[in-house]
Design a protein around this motif. Sequence first.
Motif, short mmCIF file in Angstrom:
data_model
loop_
_atom_site.label_atom_id
_atom_site.label_comp_id
_atom_site.label_asym_id
_atom_site.label_seq_id
_atom_site.Cartn_x
_atom_site.Cartn_y
_atom_site.Cartn_z
N ASP A 43 44.43 30.93 40.91
CA ASP A 43 45.79 30.53 40.53
C ASP A 43 46.09 29.11 40.99
O ASP A 43 46.78 28.35 40.28
CB ASP A 43 46.80 31.50 41.16
N SER A 44 45.56 28.74 42.14
CA SER A 44 45.88 27.41 42.69
C SER A 44 45.26 26.29 41.87
O SER A 44 45.76 25.16 41.90
CB SER A 44 45.40 27.32 44.15
N VAL A 45 44.15 26.57 41.18
CA VAL A 45 43.52 25.52 40.35
C VAL A 45 43.76 25.75 38.86
O VAL A 45 43.26 25.01 38.01
CB VAL A 45 42.00 25.43 40.63
N GLY A 46 44.52 26.79 38.52
CA GLY A 46 44.91 27.03 37.15
C GLY A 46 43.79 27.49 36.24
O GLY A 46 43.76 27.16 35.05
N LEU A 47 42.86 28.28 36.79
CA LEU A 47 41.75 28.81 36.00
C LEU A 47 41.74 30.33 36.05
O LEU A 47 42.12 30.93 37.07
CB LEU A 47 40.41 28.28 36.53
N PRO A 48 41.28 30.98 34.97
CA PRO A 48 41.15 32.44 35.00
C PRO A 48 40.01 32.86 35.92
O PRO A 48 39.04 32.11 36.12
CB PRO A 48 40.85 32.80 33.55
N LEU A 49 40.12 34.05 36.46
CA LEU A 49 39.11 34.61 37.35
C LEU A 49 38.52 35.87 36.74
O LEU A 49 39.25 36.74 36.27
CB LEU A 49 39.72 34.97 38.71
N LYS A 50 37.20 35.96 36.74
CA LYS A 50 36.53 37.20 36.37
C LYS A 50 36.10 37.90 37.65
O LYS A 50 35.35 37.33 38.45
CB LYS A 50 35.31 36.94 35.49
N THR A 51 36.57 39.12 37.84
CA THR A 51 36.18 39.91 39.00
C THR A 51 35.15 40.95 38.57
O THR A 51 35.44 41.80 37.72
CB THR A 51 37.39 40.61 39.64
N ILE A 52 33.97 40.87 39.14
CA ILE A 52 32.90 41.82 38.85
C ILE A 52 32.85 42.84 39.97
O ILE A 52 32.78 42.49 41.15
CB ILE A 52 31.54 41.10 38.73
N VAL A 53 32.90 44.11 39.60
CA VAL A 53 32.80 45.22 40.55
C VAL A 53 31.46 45.90 40.30
O VAL A 53 31.23 46.47 39.23
CB VAL A 53 33.96 46.22 40.39
N SER A 54 30.56 45.84 41.27
CA SER A 54 29.19 46.32 41.06
C SER A 54 29.03 47.82 41.28
O SER A 54 28.00 48.39 40.95
CB SER A 54 28.23 45.57 41.97
N ASN A 55 30.05 48.46 41.89
CA ASN A 55 30.01 49.91 42.12
C ASN A 55 28.77 50.34 42.89
O ASN A 55 28.21 51.42 42.65
CB ASN A 55 30.12 50.67 40.80
N GLY A 56 28.33 49.51 43.82
CA GLY A 56 27.20 49.86 44.66
C GLY A 56 25.87 49.90 43.95
O GLY A 56 24.89 50.43 44.48
N ASP A 57 25.77 49.32 42.75
CA ASP A 57 24.57 49.37 41.93
C ASP A 57 24.01 47.95 41.78
O ASP A 57 24.60 47.11 41.10
CB ASP A 57 24.91 49.96 40.56
N SER A 58 22.86 47.70 42.41
CA SER A 58 22.29 46.35 42.40
C SER A 58 21.93 45.88 40.99
O SER A 58 22.11 44.70 40.65
CB SER A 58 21.05 46.30 43.29
N GLN A 59 21.42 46.76 40.16
CA GLN A 59 21.06 46.38 38.79
C GLN A 59 22.30 46.03 37.98
O GLN A 59 22.32 45.06 37.22
CB GLN A 59 20.27 47.51 38.12
N GLN A 60 23.36 46.83 38.14
CA GLN A 60 24.61 46.55 37.45
C GLN A 60 25.21 45.23 37.93
O GLN A 60 25.74 44.45 37.13
CB GLN A 60 25.59 47.70 37.70
N GLN A 61 25.09 44.98 39.21
CA GLN A 61 25.59 43.73 39.78
C GLN A 61 24.95 42.53 39.10
O GLN A 61 25.64 41.62 38.63
CB GLN A 61 25.27 43.74 41.28
N LEU A 62 23.62 42.51 39.01
CA LEU A 62 22.91 41.40 38.39
C LEU A 62 23.20 41.33 36.89
O LEU A 62 23.42 40.24 36.34
CB LEU A 62 21.41 41.54 38.62
#
Length: 337
Positions: A43-62
Amino acid sequence: MTMQSAVMAGGLDKSDIQLVTVIQTNTNPYMLQWAAGSQAFADSVGLPLKTIVSNGDSQQQLAQIQATIAAGKKVVVTINPINSADVPAIVKAVTRSGGFITTQWNKPEGYNPWDVSPNYVAHLTYDGYSAGKWTGKSLFTAMGGKGGIIAFKGVLDSPPSKQRYDGMNEALKDFPDVKILDTQAAGWDRQKAYDITKTLLTKYGDQIKGVWAASDSMTLGAYAAFQDAGRVGEVKFSGNDNTEEALKLIDSGPNFIDTYSSDGYYNGALGLAMAYDAAIGKLDVSKLTHEQRAGNYSQFGVDKSNVKQQLKPPTGDEIMAEVNKGLFARFVGPELK
């Protein structure tokens, strides 16, 4: 071997950047604080943020990180990776695409940002050993220096989990009448800790006089299990991460003894700020020392004596006011080995 030739120098145009924060779960209060801190920075730099939730799964994270890279913009990432072993592949994917990344908490020992890429800006650590020792001593003292405890690690391949557990065991040396009945890894997850505690309650019964965990989320899961068993008033509880629910329990009653703060809001904002400043050319990574690129940042313990100061969640402006004191304002030294 380095990837120096595969990276871009800082100086990206703001419009070409995708901010990304990566957390392990959205059920862990610390990680929700982290995400809120990252949002405050975005918000401070005026850009959208993508939040990735990996759910404890390393393959999903990557896979989620790779999919974000494939969308076309240059990613600027801060991540709390699930396991140390996950870090090299993630860093490789980000830096070879021309993105910038900071990692926090977990990375393989000997895997150093300066050996990899200037786009691997920094790794931020927090002294888990001191946290575990402080919370352990506080818990054992509240137990009157005697009785059995059950202990919860987070993820086995996680330096903070190992450090906090080792610190707790160091504190235990001064309390010969306190015994660890059982130690389990609950993946920083409240529900897993709840389920495990129900099993341990059946196994150990009233031998359990204390619960120590490497995160508030796991302590809170155990606390709920003791509540359901009608035994919460007989046991002392110790956490870590300074989450709102834990703070309220410390403030309101005698049984939840302590927690420890690395300031999740600040971590989520600072890691993204550091990567972003490198990406736009504001931070010259080549001028940072090795200690700054793999550094340790300050923390503090919270108990009844100072809990009221921690109970009010910070606003976005307050989070950024702390970050704007300087990227290394809370830097205290090289990473803990």
